[in-house]
Design an enzyme around this catalytic site. Structure first.
Site, mmCIF file in Angstrom:
data_model
loop_
_atom_site.group_PDB
_atom_site.id
_atom_site.type_symbol
_atom_site.label_atom_id
_atom_site.label_comp_id
_atom_site.label_asym_id
_atom_site.label_seq_id
_atom_site.Cartn_x
_atom_site.Cartn_y
_atom_site.Cartn_z
ATOM 1 N N HIS A 157 -19.926 -26.382 -39.234
ATOM 2 C CA HIS A 157 -20.303 -27.162 -37.938
ATOM 3 C C HIS A 157 -21.600 -27.925 -38.412
ATOM 4 O O HIS A 157 -21.892 -28.770 -37.771
ATOM 5 C CB HIS A 157 -20.558 -26.220 -36.997
ATOM 6 C CG HIS A 157 -18.987 -25.784 -36.473
ATOM 7 N ND1 HIS A 157 -18.505 -24.700 -36.621
ATOM 8 C CD2 HIS A 157 -18.440 -26.574 -35.547
ATOM 9 C CE1 HIS A 157 -17.139 -24.638 -35.991
ATOM 10 N NE2 HIS A 157 -17.289 -25.830 -35.398
ATOM 11 N N ARG A 159 -17.739 -30.594 -27.305
ATOM 12 C CA ARG A 159 -17.881 -29.208 -27.831
ATOM 13 C C ARG A 159 -19.036 -28.582 -26.753
ATOM 14 O O ARG A 159 -20.205 -28.714 -27.373
ATOM 15 C CB ARG A 159 -18.237 -29.156 -29.223
ATOM 16 C CG ARG A 159 -17.378 -29.293 -30.349
ATOM 17 C CD ARG A 159 -17.799 -29.243 -31.773
ATOM 18 N NE ARG A 159 -16.831 -29.173 -32.488
ATOM 19 C CZ ARG A 159 -16.191 -30.149 -33.272
ATOM 20 N NH1 ARG A 159 -16.972 -31.429 -33.114
ATOM 21 N NH2 ARG A 159 -15.149 -30.339 -34.160
ATOM 22 N N ARG A 184 -14.069 -29.192 -23.466
ATOM 23 C CA ARG A 184 -13.549 -28.127 -23.981
ATOM 24 C C ARG A 184 -14.305 -26.827 -23.569
ATOM 25 O O ARG A 184 -15.437 -26.973 -23.810
ATOM 26 C CB ARG A 184 -13.445 -28.069 -25.568
ATOM 27 C CG ARG A 184 -12.826 -26.770 -26.240
ATOM 28 C CD ARG A 184 -12.811 -26.797 -27.722
ATOM 29 N NE ARG A 184 -14.212 -26.604 -28.351
ATOM 30 C CZ ARG A 184 -14.336 -26.851 -29.711
ATOM 31 N NH1 ARG A 184 -13.305 -26.875 -30.363
ATOM 32 N NH2 ARG A 184 -15.548 -26.802 -30.270
ATOM 33 N N GLU A 225 -4.482 -25.324 -32.775
ATOM 34 C CA GLU A 225 -5.435 -24.983 -33.700
ATOM 35 C C GLU A 225 -4.936 -23.547 -34.451
ATOM 36 O O GLU A 225 -5.105 -23.201 -35.769
ATOM 37 C CB GLU A 225 -6.668 -24.512 -33.515
ATOM 38 C CG GLU A 225 -7.590 -25.406 -32.633
ATOM 39 C CD GLU A 225 -8.690 -24.948 -32.111
ATOM 40 O OE1 GLU A 225 -9.986 -24.994 -32.784
ATOM 41 O OE2 GLU A 225 -8.750 -24.425 -31.229
ATOM 42 N N ASP A 230 -9.325 -26.125 -37.624
ATOM 43 C CA ASP A 230 -9.023 -24.674 -37.633
ATOM 44 C C ASP A 230 -7.370 -24.688 -38.331
ATOM 45 O O ASP A 230 -6.880 -23.727 -38.905
ATOM 46 C CB ASP A 230 -9.037 -24.163 -36.423
ATOM 47 C CG ASP A 230 -10.467 -23.507 -36.088
ATOM 48 O OD1 ASP A 230 -11.130 -22.951 -37.096
ATOM 49 O OD2 ASP A 230 -11.305 -23.860 -35.015
ATOM 50 N N CYS A 263 -8.242 -33.887 -32.312
ATOM 51 C CA CYS A 263 -9.538 -33.914 -32.274
ATOM 52 C C CYS A 263 -10.370 -32.998 -33.532
ATOM 53 O O CYS A 263 -11.747 -33.206 -33.789
ATOM 54 C CB CYS A 263 -10.333 -33.354 -31.214
ATOM 55 S SG CYS A 263 -9.815 -31.673 -30.844
HETATM 56 C C1 PEP Z 1 -10.890 -28.042 -34.694
HETATM 57 O O1 PEP Z 1 -10.670 -26.800 -35.083
HETATM 58 O O2 PEP Z 1 -10.029 -29.056 -35.328
HETATM 59 C C2 PEP Z 1 -11.704 -28.277 -33.801
HETATM 60 C C3 PEP Z 1 -11.711 -29.636 -33.571
HETATM 61 O O3 PEP Z 1 -12.593 -27.508 -33.313
HETATM 62 P P1 PEP Z 1 -13.707 -26.973 -34.026
HETATM 63 O O4 PEP Z 1 -14.351 -27.809 -35.277
HETATM 64 O O5 PEP Z 1 -14.978 -27.115 -33.074
HETATM 65 O O6 PEP Z 1 -13.598 -25.544 -34.301
HETATM 66 MG MG MG Z 2 -11.546 -25.373 -33.773
#
Ligand code: PEP
Ligand code: MG
Length: 577
Positions: free
Chosen positions: A190, A297, A333, A432, A456, A503
């Protein structure tokens, strides 16, 4: 002599500045006997006063740069510095036991921290973190060493750290921080995602290089290639300054595409949206020509603070985002906490496999009050723009149905209270988890849209932790297994007349974009900084041709075969022109 190191290129750009190490170890003082405890108490009071001035300044600048909600954390810090229970207890210890101020500060604050950490009340546990932070600041002043303040750095630098938490990243003073390099992490951790949304160069997973970079040494970081040069020669400096300038010129050129629609060469329109993690990201999204927000997010509203955001606070944020983007769509989300995103003030039990644990919607369905508060805030904000609500981390249909049921219940309550809501709000889910992709046909009748979360989806398909650089070779967005899952999702949606977005980071990848276009993806949501280049690329691609190429790619055996095929075909097609 120049030393060269390599890491993972996580957020593009070139930066040249001095290295600034963000130390993670805490100082533990030893006990000393003091002759003149009155002047030792005075020395401690001085440290408190300087810390207070400092926090006041940070609070004011955080409010201006990041908004009142993010600045609130520093109000809490000021209260601690004025808390007689803590401050007087330290002074008494110095006076009664004739010990040094550092020792008294450490002992007393530690006992407060331990006491608070053992409390069941989330709010009080959150205060333990604040006390730790504030006592670290006072300790720095007592010791006469500068306190590391990410929001308050005043000299141009490149931050070098073991890791940066998302809230560290949110606090970076972008006026002076030119980039960051971390020891751990991957492209989809992240902090890397945050760096891309802030459009600041980042290299992660640099391993031992981080310990080899001397404090304040001049470094070049080429985050396009993942290269770090320590103490570069004057020729290297010149050459990189030149590269950086070209990089800047290219970015300016791309801005010409800002207000253009996203059309393939054969005139098919798709949507290019932005992923955002804070309200400040919205301006960057608009500036980079986003046609909507494909992923908001919301967890970042919950981070970097000591208690849960209220319904009112959330409502204000969602309303702001919707109004700013209106009439463009904003996919918000619901809370995705867990995995590598922690909320210290929440009672989240330690799990041995946090990415496979009670994460995101699983947690929300368990703690319904938390979830209902967010749903109410979303529903109330809906009339201010084009809201679409999206649920993360769904594995089975029951989870989706339960989330929809709670949403409907909150909707009916609000209607009964006379609150005005948007007439229609699309509700979708992220794909995901491989189970949801394989069984997408079961979900499609129940949603208005899917958004594929490849960050994910790849980690769960490949069983490779997205945070672990040693298995990052398995992070293969273009692998046939992934492409097949994506095709299943798109086909299932098309049968029901629903749209599909993506995404995950793959949506902005230049090898993936032609294939995704060919597979029929409708919306591509990515870091704002990647949008204009993606628009340019899509304009060079013929969607119907790429539909055939994608089908060919799906029969190939490996990532390597597929990426070579895409590169070759893309170049071939461009050369033909
Ligand atoms: C993903 O998992 O692709 C996603 C966009 O969510 P995050 O990266 O916030 O887990
Ligand atoms: Mg994710």
């Amino acid at each position: 002599m120049t030393q060269a190191w390599k890491g993972i290129a996580a957020s593009p750009g070139i930066a040249i500045a001095r290295a600034f190490h963000l130390a993670s170890e805490r100082f533990i003082p030893t006990q000393q006997t003091i002759q003149d405890s009155a002047s030792e108490v005075e020395r401690f009071r001085q440290a408190v006063a300087v810390s207070r001035e400092e926090v006041e300044a940070i609070r004011a600048s955080a409010e201006e740069r990041l908004g009142a909600d993010k600045a609130e954390i520093f109000e809490g810090h000021l209260m601690i510095l004025e808390d007689p229970d803590l401050i007087e207890a330290i002074e008494e210890k110095i006076a009664d036991e004739a010990v040094n101020a550092e020792f008294a500060l450490h002992e007393v604050s530690q006992s407060f921290i331990e006491l608070l950490q053992s409390m069941s009340d989330e709010l009080l546990r959150g205060r333990a973190i604040d006390i730790e932070d504030v006592s670290g600041r006072m300790m720095s002043h007592l010791r006469g060493v500068p306190h590391m303040d990410l929001a308050n750095l005043s000299e141009e630098c490149i931050i070098v750290a073991r890791d940066l938490t998302p809230s560290d990243t949110a606090q970076l003073n972008l006026e002076v921080v030119r980039g960051f390099i971390t020891e751990v992490g991957s492209r989809t951790s992240h902090s890397a995602i945050m760096a891309r949304s802030l459009e600041i160069p980042a290299i992660v997973g640099a391993g031992s290089a981080v310990n080899e970079i001397p404090e304040f040494s001049t470094i070049i970081m080429d985050a396009n290639q993942g290269v770090i040069l320590v103490n570069p020669s004057s020729e290297e400096l010149e050459s990189y300054q030149d590269k950086k300038q070209k990089d800047d010129v290219r970015r300016t050129e791309l801005k010409g595409l800002r207000d253009q629609p996203t059309l393939s060469k054969d005139g098919k329109q798709v949507e290019l949206a932005a992923n955002i993690g804070s309200l400040e990201d919205i301006a960057r999204a608009i500036d980079n020509g986003a046609e909507g927000i494909g992923l908001f997010r919301t967890e970042f509203l919950y981070m970097g603070r000591s208690s849960l955001p209220t319904e009112e606070e959330q409502f204000t944020s969602y309303k702001y985002a919707l109004e700013k983007m209106n009439p463009k769509p904003v996919v918000i989300r619901t809370l995705d906490i867990g995995g590598d995103k922690e909320l210290p003030y929440m009672e989240l039990p330690k799990e041995s496999n946090p990415f496979l644990g009670q994460r995101a919607l699983r947690l929300c369905l368990d703690r319904q009050e938390l979830f209902r508060t967010q749903l109410r805030a979303l529903l109330r904000a809906s009339r201010y723009g084009n809201l679409k609500i999206m649920f993360p981390m769904i594995a089975v249909l029951e989870e989706l149905l339960e989330a929809k049921k709670l949403l409907e219940e909150e909707k009916q309550k609000l209607i009964a209270e006379g609150v005005q809501l948007a007439e229609h709000i699309e509700v979708g889910m992220m794909v995901e988890i491989p189970a949801a992709a394989v069984a997408a046909d079961l979900f499609a009748p129940e949603v208005d849209f899917f958004s594929i979360g490849t960050n994910d989806l790849i980690q769960y398909t490949m069983a490779a932790d997205r945070m672990n650089e040693t298995v990052s070779y398995l992070y293969q967005p273009w692998h046939p297994s992934l492409l097949r899952l994506i095709r299943l999702v798109i086909q299932a949606a098309e049968k029901e007349g629903k749209w599909v977005g993506m995404c995950g980071e793959m949506a902005g990848d230049h090898t993936a974009i032609p294939l995704l276009l060919g597979l029929g993806l409708h919306e591509f949501s990515m870091s704002s900084g990647a949008i204009l280049q993606a628009r340019e690329l899509i304009g060079q691609l013929d969607r119907s041709e790429w539909s055939d190429y994608a089908n060919q790619a799906l029969t190939m055996r490996s990532t390597q075969e597929i990426t070579q095929f895409v590169e070759h075909t893309r170049n071939g097609v461009t050369q033909h022109d």
